[in-house]
Each structure stands twice: as C-alpha cells, then as structure tokens.
Enzyme design. Structure first.
Site, PDB file in Angstrom:
ATOM      1  N   ASN A  89      34.871 -47.584 101.330  1.00  9.71           N
ATOM      2  CA  ASN A  89      35.781 -46.611 100.646  1.00  9.71           C
ATOM      3  C   ASN A  89      35.414 -47.121  99.391  1.00  9.71           C
ATOM      4  O   ASN A  89      37.059 -47.925  98.844  1.00  9.71           O
ATOM      5  CB  ASN A  89      36.870 -46.262 101.378  1.00  9.71           C
ATOM      6  N   LYS A  91      36.012 -45.671  96.807  1.00  9.56           N
ATOM      7  CA  LYS A  91      36.935 -44.387  95.751  1.00  9.56           C
ATOM      8  C   LYS A  91      36.150 -43.842  95.097  1.00  9.56           C
ATOM      9  O   LYS A  91      35.276 -44.025  93.982  1.00  9.56           O
ATOM     10  CB  LYS A  91      38.329 -44.788  95.732  1.00  9.56           C
ATOM     11  N   HIS A 173      41.135 -37.685 104.051  1.00 12.49           N
ATOM     12  CA  HIS A 173      40.938 -39.368 103.501  1.00 12.49           C
ATOM     13  C   HIS A 173      43.027 -38.936 102.876  1.00 12.49           C
ATOM     14  O   HIS A 173      43.167 -37.885 103.156  1.00 12.49           O
ATOM     15  CB  HIS A 173      40.533 -40.061 102.859  1.00 12.49           C
ATOM     16  N   GLU A 175      44.421 -39.811 100.458  1.00 11.41           N
ATOM     17  CA  GLU A 175      44.356 -39.329  99.189  1.00 11.41           C
ATOM     18  C   GLU A 175      44.043 -37.423  99.053  1.00 11.41           C
ATOM     19  O   GLU A 175      45.283 -37.600  97.550  1.00 11.41           O
ATOM     20  CB  GLU A 175      43.484 -40.597  98.638  1.00 11.41           C
ATOM     21  N   GLU A 243      44.454 -44.432 108.944  1.00 11.26           N
ATOM     22  CA  GLU A 243      44.838 -45.372 108.301  1.00 11.26           C
ATOM     23  C   GLU A 243      46.769 -44.756 107.657  1.00 11.26           C
ATOM     24  O   GLU A 243      46.821 -43.892 107.350  1.00 11.26           O
ATOM     25  CB  GLU A 243      43.606 -44.440 106.904  1.00 11.26           C
ATOM     26  N   GLY A 249      45.999 -49.080 100.214  1.00 13.37           N
ATOM     27  CA  GLY A 249      45.825 -50.341  98.586  1.00 13.37           C
ATOM     28  C   GLY A 249      46.817 -50.547  97.910  1.00 13.37           C
ATOM     29  O   GLY A 249      47.829 -50.787  96.539  1.00 13.37           O
ATOM     30  N   SER A 289      44.604 -52.047 103.633  1.00 13.33           N
ATOM     31  CA  SER A 289      45.084 -53.433 103.085  1.00 13.33           C
ATOM     32  C   SER A 289      44.124 -53.902 103.419  1.00 13.33           C
ATOM     33  O   SER A 289      44.912 -54.962 104.461  1.00 13.33           O
ATOM     34  CB  SER A 289      46.468 -52.915 103.230  1.00 13.33           C
TER      35      SER A 289
END
Ligand code: PGA
Length: 334
Positions: A89, A91, A173, A175, A243, A249, A289
């Site tokens: 991904n 991003k 996701h 985010e 996730e 991240g 991560s």
C-alpha cells in the site's frame, strides 16, 4: 494468476489442497488431504492452535449476527488461489520518478512463485504502474466510491479502477476510517459496488489501541467484518487484512502471537457467521509495521496468509524480502 490450490468439498475437510497435491485428479477431499497431510493451502491442518486461545484472551466472538451472512451463499469454488498474498500500500507517497524506480526494482526482483502480489499506487500513477510493472504483480486502488460515479468531486469509481487495469481495491483501511471518517456502512456500500465490477477486495479491519486495552478487539473486528459480510455477494474474491491501528506506521508491529491470535479468531468468526468453507479458503493477511526482518517470523504462523505492507513496500528490495518470507512458512510446512 495460476491457481495452485482447489477446494475440498467434504463435510469435514474444508479448504484447499496445497500446491504439492495440485496435480491430483478431482478425487474426494479426504484422499486429497491424505496426500498433503499438514497444510491446506499454506495453513496447517493438524493444529488447532490459536482458535481456542483467543476467547480466553480477548473475550470471545461478538454475538452480532446477520441473516445475510450464512452458509447459504453457496460458495463452492476456490476464490483465492490458496497462495500467500502480499499487498503493498503505497498510500499518498511518490512521484513519477520515484515510482519508476520502485517499478524497476520490483521488475528485477526475484519473487517466489507461490505468492499473489499486489501493489496499490496513488490513483494518478496507476496507469504508469500498470503499463510498466511486470504482469507478475497486480495493481490495486487504495479506495473506491460507493457507486458508478457522477457528481462526487474527488471520488474514483470502481469502474474507473477496472478501466485502467486495477484488479483489486483496498477498502476499510484504518486511515480512511479514522482520518477520513468513513463508517463501516459506507465501506460496506463501497465493497458491494466494487464487487459488481469484479475487483478483488482487500477488506481491512483492526482495533485502536484503547479498544485493545479495554478488551474490545474482537468486538470491533467482528463488527467491521459484519459490515463486509452484510454487503458482499460472496467472499470468493476477498482478502481480509487485519491491521491493528496501533501498529500501522508506528514501527510497533504486533507480535506473531498477537497477530495469530486475532487471525485465528477471524477465521473462527468466518466459520461461524459465513461458512467453514469460506473460513478455510479466505486469506487473512496481517498489516502494521511489517518489514523485511520481522516478516519471516510472522509468516510462520498458521493463520497468517500474507501481509499488507505500507512503508516497507516503498522499497523494492525490502518488499521483495517480505514477499519471499513465504519460504519461512513453507519450511514450517515441510
Ligand atoms: P505500515 O502500513 O506497514 O506502514 O505500518 C500498513 C498499512 O497501512 O497497510
């Protein structure tokens, strides 16, 4: 992509047969399993580790249920390939030049055969990536709209993603959930529409730190799964990405035990709320991560069928290392 696995249509042995038995004829599931005693796809058949442990640690499976998510979906064919699955991904990163380099690195990387690989560039670079990246790797969108399109400024439809050569889309996701405020309901609508365009869906779920700390991990994850279950016509082209938000991240990867525990619980949830067949054949990948060094220990775990990788997918050689971590799983299987 070539399928190396196929489903077992027996009442007790659910799932797919590993690559080692792929040359077998369409025999009974039992006979096929006997030729491949340890793993279904890349999952161990003879171990129950994980599924029971979860309830004790995280409080059991949520009681939420839906009439639409039942074994009556009638899924009988292998949706996924039964292979390890690694997604990158990207991003909101990169430019034409850095993406050219990343594509060059991926094109020259030596990748294990039995891994499905997908990368998700920012929308505007998808055509560049589709036209320059090896066909060994598929391309995904990072999001798509709830419908065909129209007056929805800034949105991209699944039709458009398919039109420019994307085969997959990442939906749900964290985010998008937590920074852009997308609800599970919206994510469900997006999934339903993307499925009509034959896009594979990387369906993301995961808890925030405070949710984990208050023992609500599985409630959160199962509610998010339920929204997908309520919306998807079937699970044949879906990969679930677990996730944990606290791991994305942050450099704070879940331990293999933590990840395995939730993956096993997700598989149990699928088995109970959808069907044992879907539970067995749906790939559940871990994200948060993941990097070159930590991927091989994670990959060894029974219910970790691959990874969704953010930061480390921006470096071609490291992403290749993560893809090739399938070898550590195969060693456990041997
Ligand atoms: P990360 O991101 O690997 O940078 O933690 C994972 C993801 O968001 O999919």
């Amino acid at each position: 992509m070539a399928h190396t696995c196929r489903p077992v249509h027996s009442a007790t042995a659910t799932g797919s047969i590993c690559a080692r038995s792929s040359s077998r004829s369409k025999g009974s599931g039992v006979a096929a399993v006997a030729s491949c005693p340890k793993f279904v796809g890349l999952r161990r058949l003879d171990s129950k580790s994980g599924s029971e442990g979860f309830a004790a640690v995280l409080g059991g499976v949520s009681s939420s249920s839906s009439s639409s998510s039942s074994s009556t979906r009638g899924i009988v064919s292998m949706g996924g390939s039964g292979k390890f699955f690694v997604g990158g991904n990207w991003k909101c990163n990169g430019n034409s030049e850095s993406i050219k380099k990343l594509v060059d690195d991926l094109n020259s990387a030596k990748l294990e055969d039995d891994v499905d690989v997908v990368v998700a560039p920012p929308f505007v670079y998808i055509p560049q990536v589709v036209s320059t990246l090896t066909k060994r790797i598929d391309v995904a969108g990072q999001n798509s709209w709830t419908g065909k399109g129209g007056a929805f400024t800034g949105e991209i439809s699944a039709d458009m993603l398919a039109d420019v050569g994307s085969k997959w889309v990442i939906l749900g996701h964290s985010e998008r959930r937590h920074i852009l405020g997308e609800s599970s309901d919206t994510i469900g609508k997006k999934s339903a529409y993307a499925a009509t365009k034959d896009l594979g869906i990387i369906a993301c779920v995961g808890e925030k730190l405070e949710e984990r700390e208050s023992g609500r991990t599985l409630d959160v994850v199962s509610d998010q799964l339920q929204a997908f279950a309520d919306s998807l016509p079937d699970w044949s082209n879906v990969v679930i990405a677990y996730e944990p938000v606290w791991a994305i991240g942050t450099g704070k990867v879940a331990t293999p035990e933590q990840a395995q525990e939730v993956h096993a619980a997700i598989r149990k949830w699928l088995s109970e709320k959808v069907s044992p067949e879907v539970a067995s054949k749906t790939r559940i990948i871990y994200g948060g991560s993941v990097n070159g060094p930590n991927s091989s220990e994670l990959a060894k775990r029974e219910d970790i069928d691959g990874f969704l990788v953010g930061g480390a997918s921006l470096k071609g050689p490291e992403f290749a290392t993560i893809i090739n971590s399938v070898t550590s799983k195969k060693k456990v299987a041997a």
